[in-house]
Motif scaffolding. Structure first.
Motif, PDB file in Angstrom:
ATOM      1  N   THR A   1      19.923 -16.540  42.545  1.00  0.00           N
ATOM      2  CA  THR A   1      19.160 -16.201  41.342  1.00  0.00           C
ATOM      3  C   THR A   1      20.047 -15.743  40.188  1.00  0.00           C
ATOM      4  O   THR A   1      19.540 -15.363  39.132  1.00  0.00           O
ATOM      5  N   ALA A   2      21.349 -15.760  40.379  1.00  0.00           N
ATOM      6  CA  ALA A   2      22.283 -15.399  39.307  1.00  0.00           C
ATOM      7  C   ALA A   2      22.610 -16.652  38.500  1.00  0.00           C
ATOM      8  O   ALA A   2      22.610 -17.760  39.029  1.00  0.00           O
TER       9      ALA A   2
ATOM     10  N   GLU B   1      25.706 -10.555  42.041  1.00  0.00           N
ATOM     11  CA  GLU B   1      24.471 -10.270  42.755  1.00  0.00           C
ATOM     12  C   GLU B   1      23.239 -10.867  42.073  1.00  0.00           C
ATOM     13  O   GLU B   1      23.333 -11.457  40.997  1.00  0.00           O
ATOM     14  N   ALA B   2      22.089 -10.693  42.707  1.00  0.00           N
ATOM     15  CA  ALA B   2      20.809 -11.260  42.271  1.00  0.00           C
ATOM     16  C   ALA B   2      20.510 -10.926  40.816  1.00  0.00           C
ATOM     17  O   ALA B   2      20.691  -9.793  40.369  1.00  0.00           O
ATOM     18  N   GLY B   3      20.061 -11.936  40.081  1.00  0.00           N
ATOM     19  CA  GLY B   3      19.608 -11.752  38.710  1.00  0.00           C
ATOM     20  C   GLY B   3      20.697 -11.430  37.711  1.00  0.00           C
ATOM     21  O   GLY B   3      20.406 -11.193  36.533  1.00  0.00           O
ATOM     22  N   ALA B   4      21.938 -11.413  38.138  1.00  0.00           N
ATOM     23  CA  ALA B   4      23.055 -11.130  37.226  1.00  0.00           C
ATOM     24  C   ALA B   4      23.423 -12.408  36.479  1.00  0.00           C
ATOM     25  O   ALA B   4      22.998 -13.505  36.851  1.00  0.00           O
ATOM     26  N   SER B   5      24.222 -12.263  35.426  1.00  0.00           N
ATOM     27  CA  SER B   5      24.649 -13.443  34.668  1.00  0.00           C
ATOM     28  C   SER B   5      26.079 -13.269  34.179  1.00  0.00           C
ATOM     29  O   SER B   5      26.507 -12.170  33.839  1.00  0.00           O
ATOM     30  N   VAL B   6      26.790 -14.412  34.180  1.00  0.00           N
ATOM     31  CA  VAL B   6      28.155 -14.483  33.673  1.00  0.00           C
ATOM     32  C   VAL B   6      28.158 -15.650  32.694  1.00  0.00           C
ATOM     33  O   VAL B   6      27.897 -16.789  33.078  1.00  0.00           O
ATOM     34  N   TRP B   7      28.455 -15.370  31.428  1.00  0.00           N
ATOM     35  CA  TRP B   7      28.212 -16.323  30.355  1.00  0.00           C
ATOM     36  C   TRP B   7      29.456 -17.149  30.014  1.00  0.00           C
ATOM     37  O   TRP B   7      30.507 -16.999  30.596  1.00  0.00           O
ATOM     38  N   PHE B   8      29.303 -18.004  29.052  1.00  0.00           N
ATOM     39  CA  PHE B   8      30.273 -19.045  28.692  1.00  0.00           C
ATOM     40  C   PHE B   8      31.655 -18.464  28.367  1.00  0.00           C
ATOM     41  O   PHE B   8      31.781 -17.509  27.617  1.00  0.00           O
ATOM     42  N   GLY B   9      32.667 -19.071  28.978  1.00  0.00           N
ATOM     43  CA  GLY B   9      34.045 -18.700  28.691  1.00  0.00           C
ATOM     44  C   GLY B   9      34.518 -17.405  29.321  1.00  0.00           C
ATOM     45  O   GLY B   9      35.650 -16.992  29.092  1.00  0.00           O
TER      46      GLY B   9
ATOM     47  N   VAL C   1      32.838  -6.836  41.466  1.00  0.00           N
ATOM     48  CA  VAL C   1      31.428  -6.921  41.820  1.00  0.00           C
ATOM     49  C   VAL C   1      30.603  -6.769  40.550  1.00  0.00           C
ATOM     50  O   VAL C   1      30.758  -5.794  39.809  1.00  0.00           O
ATOM     51  N   VAL C   2      29.729  -7.754  40.309  1.00  0.00           N
ATOM     52  CA  VAL C   2      28.769  -7.705  39.218  1.00  0.00           C
ATOM     53  C   VAL C   2      27.423  -7.446  39.890  1.00  0.00           C
ATOM     54  O   VAL C   2      26.863  -8.331  40.538  1.00  0.00           O
ATOM     55  N   ARG C   3      26.929  -6.222  39.763  1.00  0.00           N
ATOM     56  CA  ARG C   3      25.724  -5.791  40.472  1.00  0.00           C
ATOM     57  C   ARG C   3      24.464  -6.458  39.917  1.00  0.00           C
ATOM     58  O   ARG C   3      24.460  -7.058  38.842  1.00  0.00           O
ATOM     59  N   GLU C   4      23.402  -6.276  40.660  1.00  0.00           N
ATOM     60  CA  GLU C   4      22.114  -6.895  40.370  1.00  0.00           C
ATOM     61  C   GLU C   4      21.694  -6.685  38.915  1.00  0.00           C
ATOM     62  O   GLU C   4      21.706  -5.570  38.403  1.00  0.00           O
ATOM     63  N   GLY C   5      21.354  -7.807  38.261  1.00  0.00           N
ATOM     64  CA  GLY C   5      20.826  -7.762  36.906  1.00  0.00           C
ATOM     65  C   GLY C   5      21.831  -7.459  35.814  1.00  0.00           C
ATOM     66  O   GLY C   5      21.460  -7.369  34.643  1.00  0.00           O
ATOM     67  N   ALA C   6      23.098  -7.291  36.149  1.00  0.00           N
ATOM     68  CA  ALA C   6      24.121  -7.029  35.131  1.00  0.00           C
ATOM     69  C   ALA C   6      24.478  -8.327  34.419  1.00  0.00           C
ATOM     70  O   ALA C   6      24.184  -9.423  34.910  1.00  0.00           O
ATOM     71  N   ASN C   7      25.114  -8.223  33.259  1.00  0.00           N
ATOM     72  CA  ASN C   7      25.544  -9.429  32.552  1.00  0.00           C
ATOM     73  C   ASN C   7      26.927  -9.231  31.952  1.00  0.00           C
ATOM     74  O   ASN C   7      27.267  -8.162  31.471  1.00  0.00           O
ATOM     75  N   VAL C   8      27.714 -10.308  32.056  1.00  0.00           N
ATOM     76  CA  VAL C   8      29.055 -10.367  31.490  1.00  0.00           C
ATOM     77  C   VAL C   8      29.009 -11.462  30.444  1.00  0.00           C
ATOM     78  O   VAL C   8      28.834 -12.634  30.766  1.00  0.00           O
TER      79      VAL C   8
ATOM     80  N   GLU D   1      33.935  -2.786  39.172  1.00  0.00           N
ATOM     81  CA  GLU D   1      32.511  -2.832  39.492  1.00  0.00           C
ATOM     82  C   GLU D   1      31.703  -2.685  38.214  1.00  0.00           C
ATOM     83  O   GLU D   1      31.931  -1.764  37.434  1.00  0.00           O
ATOM     84  N   ILE D   2      30.766  -3.629  38.044  1.00  0.00           N
ATOM     85  CA  ILE D   2      29.831  -3.597  36.925  1.00  0.00           C
ATOM     86  C   ILE D   2      28.481  -3.196  37.513  1.00  0.00           C
ATOM     87  O   ILE D   2      27.914  -3.926  38.327  1.00  0.00           O
ATOM     88  N   GLY D   3      27.966  -2.050  37.124  1.00  0.00           N
ATOM     89  CA  GLY D   3      26.752  -1.494  37.717  1.00  0.00           C
ATOM     90  C   GLY D   3      25.509  -2.320  37.447  1.00  0.00           C
ATOM     91  O   GLY D   3      25.461  -3.148  36.538  1.00  0.00           O
ATOM     92  N   ALA D   4      24.496  -2.084  38.249  1.00  0.00           N
ATOM     93  CA  ALA D   4      23.223  -2.791  38.119  1.00  0.00           C
ATOM     94  C   ALA D   4      22.689  -2.665  36.697  1.00  0.00           C
ATOM     95  O   ALA D   4      22.645  -1.575  36.128  1.00  0.00           O
ATOM     96  N   GLY D   5      22.321  -3.803  36.116  1.00  0.00           N
ATOM     97  CA  GLY D   5      21.737  -3.816  34.781  1.00  0.00           C
ATOM     98  C   GLY D   5      22.704  -3.518  33.649  1.00  0.00           C
ATOM     99  O   GLY D   5      22.285  -3.414  32.497  1.00  0.00           O
ATOM    100  N   ALA D   6      23.978  -3.387  33.935  1.00  0.00           N
ATOM    101  CA  ALA D   6      24.964  -3.084  32.885  1.00  0.00           C
ATOM    102  C   ALA D   6      25.264  -4.334  32.067  1.00  0.00           C
ATOM    103  O   ALA D   6      25.050  -5.457  32.521  1.00  0.00           O
ATOM    104  N   THR D   7      25.761  -4.122  30.857  1.00  0.00           N
ATOM    105  CA  THR D   7      26.137  -5.210  29.961  1.00  0.00           C
ATOM    106  C   THR D   7      27.594  -5.070  29.572  1.00  0.00           C
ATOM    107  O   THR D   7      28.021  -4.006  29.105  1.00  0.00           O
TER     108      THR D   7
END
Length: 178
Positions: A16-17, A32-40, A51-58, A73-79
């Motif tokens: 789901t990421a 993790e689930a619902g997280a996102s890693v964007w272009f580039g 670790v990119v935790r649940e719902g976080a975005n990079v 570590e990128i916490g849950a829901g972090a941006t």
């Protein structure tokens, strides 16, 4: 999506990421689930885990790396905002690292803390939970409670999670849009 194995360690991405096709994940990376890693974006876990935790975005153009002493570590829901450098540190749940910021080795950014655009969080710095911090080097300006920053932090995780769902459902790499 470019997932690269290094010394037997391969990235793990939850179904789901969303990971953009131009992002590179190398080695011991977990998204993790619902997280996102964007272009580039580049997440290079050759020396330690990321670790990119649940719902976080990079976001676009950001670079994350670890060291042998510190994972990242990128916490849950972090941006992690656009074009950030995040190196061997811990970002708390629902924290927001503003565009173009740099967070260095051993730093800890508390949950629901906003680091303003272009800030420099020097090695070993610890920012408490729920504050607004700016500058180079970063300094705490005060609590975010009752400010527009508090509203931004509350809205941002859900907005990026929804955008990631839209991309998973309706994005075709290399499409011409015709």
């Amino acid at each position: 999506m470019p997932l690269h194995t290094f010394e037997g360690k391969a990235p793990t991405v939850h179904p789901t990421a969303f990971v953009a096709p131009s992002a590179d994940l190398v080695g011991d990376v977990t998204v993790e689930a619902g997280a996102s890693v964007w272009f580039g974006a580049v997440l290079r876990a050759d020396l330690g885990p990321i670790v990119v935790r649940e719902g976080a975005n990079v976001q676009d153009g950001s670079v994350l790396h670890s060291s042998a002493q510190h994972g990242t570590e990128i916490g849950a829901g972090a941006t992690i905002g656009h074009r950030c450098v995040v190196h061997a540190c811990t970002i708390g749940a629902e924290a927001l690292i503003g565009n173009g910021s740099v967070v260095l080795d051993g730093a800890v950014v508390g949950a629901r803390t906003l680091v303003g655009a272009g800030a420099l969080v020097t090695p070993g710095t610890e920012l408490p939970e729920g504050v607004f911090a700016i500058g180079t080097p970063v300094r705490v300006m005060g609590p975010i409670e009752g400010t527009s920053a508090e509203e931004w932090i509350a809205r941002n995780p859900g907005a990026y999670q929804e955008l990631a769902r839209r991309y998973l459902a309706g994005f075709t790499p290399g499409s011409s849009g015709s």
